[in-house]
Design a protein around this motif. Structure first.
Motif, PDB file in Angstrom:
ATOM      1  N   PHE A 129       0.852  -1.181   0.000  1.00  0.00           N
ATOM      2  CA  PHE A 129       0.000   0.000   0.000  1.00  0.00           C
ATOM      3  C   PHE A 129       0.887   1.229   0.000  1.00  0.00           C
ATOM      4  O   PHE A 129       1.966   1.232   0.585  1.00  0.00           O
ATOM      5  N   GLU A 130       0.416   2.263  -0.633  1.00  0.00           N
ATOM      6  CA  GLU A 130       1.057   3.574  -0.513  1.00  0.00           C
ATOM      7  C   GLU A 130       0.051   4.445   0.213  1.00  0.00           C
ATOM      8  O   GLU A 130      -0.957   4.864  -0.362  1.00  0.00           O
ATOM      9  N   VAL A 131       0.294   4.660   1.493  1.00  0.00           N
ATOM     10  CA  VAL A 131      -0.692   5.317   2.339  1.00  0.00           C
ATOM     11  C   VAL A 131      -0.290   6.763   2.619  1.00  0.00           C
ATOM     12  O   VAL A 131       0.887   7.071   2.771  1.00  0.00           O
ATOM     13  N   PRO A 132      -1.279   7.654   2.693  1.00  0.00           N
ATOM     14  CA  PRO A 132      -0.972   9.031   3.106  1.00  0.00           C
ATOM     15  C   PRO A 132      -0.738   9.051   4.612  1.00  0.00           C
ATOM     16  O   PRO A 132      -1.542   8.527   5.377  1.00  0.00           O
ATOM     17  N   PHE A 133       0.362   9.612   5.019  1.00  0.00           N
ATOM     18  CA  PHE A 133       0.715   9.662   6.436  1.00  0.00           C
ATOM     19  C   PHE A 133       0.837  11.116   6.851  1.00  0.00           C
ATOM     20  O   PHE A 133       1.692  11.856   6.359  1.00  0.00           O
ATOM     21  N   THR A 134      -0.047  11.545   7.727  1.00  0.00           N
ATOM     22  CA  THR A 134      -0.049  12.914   8.240  1.00  0.00           C
ATOM     23  C   THR A 134       0.407  12.869   9.690  1.00  0.00           C
ATOM     24  O   THR A 134      -0.092  12.063  10.476  1.00  0.00           O
ATOM     25  N   TYR A 135       1.318  13.737  10.042  1.00  0.00           N
ATOM     26  CA  TYR A 135       1.865  13.731  11.395  1.00  0.00           C
ATOM     27  C   TYR A 135       2.264  15.151  11.784  1.00  0.00           C
ATOM     28  O   TYR A 135       2.372  16.027  10.939  1.00  0.00           O
ATOM     29  N   VAL A 136       2.474  15.358  13.071  1.00  0.00           N
ATOM     30  CA  VAL A 136       2.900  16.663  13.587  1.00  0.00           C
ATOM     31  C   VAL A 136       4.325  16.510  14.091  1.00  0.00           C
ATOM     32  O   VAL A 136       4.628  15.608  14.876  1.00  0.00           O
ATOM     33  N   GLU A 137       5.209  17.393  13.622  1.00  0.00           N
ATOM     34  CA  GLU A 137       6.614  17.356  14.000  1.00  0.00           C
ATOM     35  C   GLU A 137       7.068  18.762  14.343  1.00  0.00           C
ATOM     36  O   GLU A 137       6.980  19.663  13.513  1.00  0.00           O
ATOM     37  N   ASN A 138       7.510  18.964  15.561  1.00  0.00           N
ATOM     38  CA  ASN A 138       7.925  20.287  16.051  1.00  0.00           C
ATOM     39  C   ASN A 138       6.815  21.319  15.891  1.00  0.00           C
ATOM     40  O   ASN A 138       7.060  22.456  15.497  1.00  0.00           O
ATOM     41  N   LYS A 147       5.137   3.731   1.716  1.00  0.00           N
ATOM     42  CA  LYS A 147       4.792   2.382   1.269  1.00  0.00           C
ATOM     43  C   LYS A 147       4.879   1.407   2.439  1.00  0.00           C
ATOM     44  O   LYS A 147       5.830   1.442   3.216  1.00  0.00           O
ATOM     45  N   VAL A 148       3.848   0.520   2.523  1.00  0.00           N
ATOM     46  CA  VAL A 148       3.778  -0.484   3.585  1.00  0.00           C
ATOM     47  C   VAL A 148       3.286  -1.784   2.965  1.00  0.00           C
ATOM     48  O   VAL A 148       2.379  -1.776   2.134  1.00  0.00           O
ATOM     49  N   ARG A 149       3.867  -2.923   3.355  1.00  0.00           N
ATOM     50  CA  ARG A 149       3.390  -4.245   2.917  1.00  0.00           C
ATOM     51  C   ARG A 149       2.787  -4.950   4.121  1.00  0.00           C
ATOM     52  O   ARG A 149       3.470  -5.191   5.114  1.00  0.00           O
ATOM     53  N   LEU A 150       1.499  -5.297   4.004  1.00  0.00           N
ATOM     54  CA  LEU A 150       0.776  -5.896   5.126  1.00  0.00           C
ATOM     55  C   LEU A 150       0.071  -7.179   4.708  1.00  0.00           C
ATOM     56  O   LEU A 150      -0.309  -7.346   3.548  1.00  0.00           O
ATOM     57  N   CYS A 151      -0.147  -8.063   5.695  1.00  0.00           N
ATOM     58  CA  CYS A 151      -0.925  -9.276   5.462  1.00  0.00           C
ATOM     59  C   CYS A 151      -2.410  -8.913   5.503  1.00  0.00           C
ATOM     60  O   CYS A 151      -2.778  -7.774   5.790  1.00  0.00           O
ATOM     61  N   ARG A 152      -3.267  -9.879   5.226  1.00  0.00           N
ATOM     62  CA  ARG A 152      -4.704  -9.640   5.112  1.00  0.00           C
ATOM     63  C   ARG A 152      -5.298  -9.068   6.413  1.00  0.00           C
ATOM     64  O   ARG A 152      -6.025  -8.088   6.387  1.00  0.00           O
ATOM     65  N   SER A 153      -4.996  -9.665   7.566  1.00  0.00           N
ATOM     66  CA  SER A 153      -5.592  -9.186   8.825  1.00  0.00           C
ATOM     67  C   SER A 153      -5.084  -7.796   9.195  1.00  0.00           C
ATOM     68  O   SER A 153      -5.840  -6.967   9.720  1.00  0.00           O
ATOM     69  N   CYS A 154      -3.824  -7.506   8.924  1.00  0.00           N
ATOM     70  CA  CYS A 154      -3.276  -6.187   9.233  1.00  0.00           C
ATOM     71  C   CYS A 154      -3.802  -5.134   8.265  1.00  0.00           C
ATOM     72  O   CYS A 154      -3.942  -3.965   8.635  1.00  0.00           O
ATOM     73  N   GLN A 155      -4.123  -5.546   7.033  1.00  0.00           N
ATOM     74  CA  GLN A 155      -4.741  -4.628   6.078  1.00  0.00           C
ATOM     75  C   GLN A 155      -6.078  -4.146   6.617  1.00  0.00           C
ATOM     76  O   GLN A 155      -6.398  -2.952   6.554  1.00  0.00           O
ATOM     77  N   VAL A 156      -6.851  -5.082   7.165  1.00  0.00           N
ATOM     78  CA  VAL A 156      -8.171  -4.735   7.718  1.00  0.00           C
ATOM     79  C   VAL A 156      -8.009  -3.753   8.870  1.00  0.00           C
ATOM     80  O   VAL A 156      -8.731  -2.757   8.972  1.00  0.00           O
ATOM     81  N   ARG A 157      -7.027  -4.015   9.760  1.00  0.00           N
ATOM     82  CA  ARG A 157      -6.815  -3.109  10.895  1.00  0.00           C
ATOM     83  C   ARG A 157      -6.394  -1.718  10.435  1.00  0.00           C
ATOM     84  O   ARG A 157      -6.845  -0.711  10.980  1.00  0.00           O
ATOM     85  N   MET A 158      -5.528  -1.648   9.414  1.00  0.00           N
ATOM     86  CA  MET A 158      -5.085  -0.347   8.922  1.00  0.00           C
ATOM     87  C   MET A 158      -6.240   0.430   8.297  1.00  0.00           C
ATOM     88  O   MET A 158      -6.408   1.628   8.550  1.00  0.00           O
ATOM     89  N   VAL A 159      -7.055  -0.231   7.475  1.00  0.00           N
ATOM     90  CA  VAL A 159      -8.195   0.440   6.840  1.00  0.00           C
ATOM     91  C   VAL A 159      -9.183   0.925   7.901  1.00  0.00           C
ATOM     92  O   VAL A 159      -9.696   2.047   7.827  1.00  0.00           O
ATOM     93  N   GLU A 160      -9.431   0.096   8.915  1.00  0.00           N
ATOM     94  CA  GLU A 160     -10.328   0.511  10.008  1.00  0.00           C
ATOM     95  C   GLU A 160      -9.749   1.696  10.771  1.00  0.00           C
ATOM     96  O   GLU A 160     -10.476   2.601  11.176  1.00  0.00           O
ATOM     97  N   SER A 161      -8.445   1.700  10.963  1.00  0.00           N
ATOM     98  CA  SER A 161      -7.787   2.813  11.645  1.00  0.00           C
ATOM     99  C   SER A 161      -8.009   4.114  10.889  1.00  0.00           C
ATOM    100  O   SER A 161      -8.335   5.150  11.481  1.00  0.00           O
ATOM    101  N   TYR A 162      -7.859   4.073   9.560  1.00  0.00           N
ATOM    102  CA  TYR A 162      -8.091   5.269   8.745  1.00  0.00           C
ATOM    103  C   TYR A 162      -9.559   5.687   8.782  1.00  0.00           C
ATOM    104  O   TYR A 162      -9.873   6.874   8.835  1.00  0.00           O
TER     105      TYR A 162
END
Length: 170
Positions: A129-138, A147-162
């Motif tokens: 996956f190429e995911v948009p990552f927004t973060y606060v720094e300073n 880019k992140v490579r995930l298995c099926r169960s971790c894909q579900v957790r990432m999509v739910e997190s978003y």
């Protein structure tokens, strides 16, 4: 005359360098100190790295003169930035943590041959996956694609997190 035989008098105790140092400190330095031992205060390299770390380093920082920034820059250059490692431990709260791979993880295949989630070692059904990552720094809000490579169960957790994070923003 000494009560020990001559062979034992000449034999040295079997101390290694550290044991000899501790023995000397305990017998010669500590008994003669008149004040309380001082605690060494200061910053370690880890403290400097935590303070100076940037997820994405800008090119204008290359001219930095301070040793702290040079140390953090050197650490950043040693990381592998093709794929990221994902911390999905707080996915129910809509939080996702990402960091770059280090050399040990690359040699083990983590993030490419195995799932990039920190708590998963699955090697089946990996998808990149190429995911948009927004973060606060300073205090500054930043965004990048990672880019992140995930298995099926971790894909579900990432999509739910978003999905949870997006619903919190609305």
């Amino acid at each position: 005359m000494s009560p020990l035989p001559k062979e034992q008098q000449l034999a040295k105790p079997a101390f290694n360098a550290y044991e000899r140092h501790v023995n000397n400190v305990n017998h010669f330095i500590i008994p003669y100190q008149k004040e309380e031992p001082r605690k060494v205060t200061g910053e370690t390299d880890l403290d400097v790295l935590l303070r100076e770390y940037r997820f994405i380093r800008e090119s204008e920082e290359e001219d930095a003169k301070s040793w702290e920034t040079r140390l953090a820059r050197r650490h950043y250059e040693r990381l592998y930035k093709d794929y990221a490692i994902a911390d999905l431990s707080k996915w129910r709260e809509g939080a996702l943590g990402l960091r770059w791979l280090n050399q040990t993880e690359v040699l083990q295949g983590k993030g490419y041959s195995y799932c990039a989630a920190t708590d998963c070692d699955s090697a089946e059904e990996l998808k990149a996956f190429e995911v948009p990552f927004t973060y606060v720094e300073n205090g500054e809000k930043k965004a990048t694609l990672v880019k992140v490579r995930l298995c099926r169960s971790c894909q579900v957790r990432m999509v739910e997190s978003y999905r949870i994070a997006r619903s919190k923003q609305s």
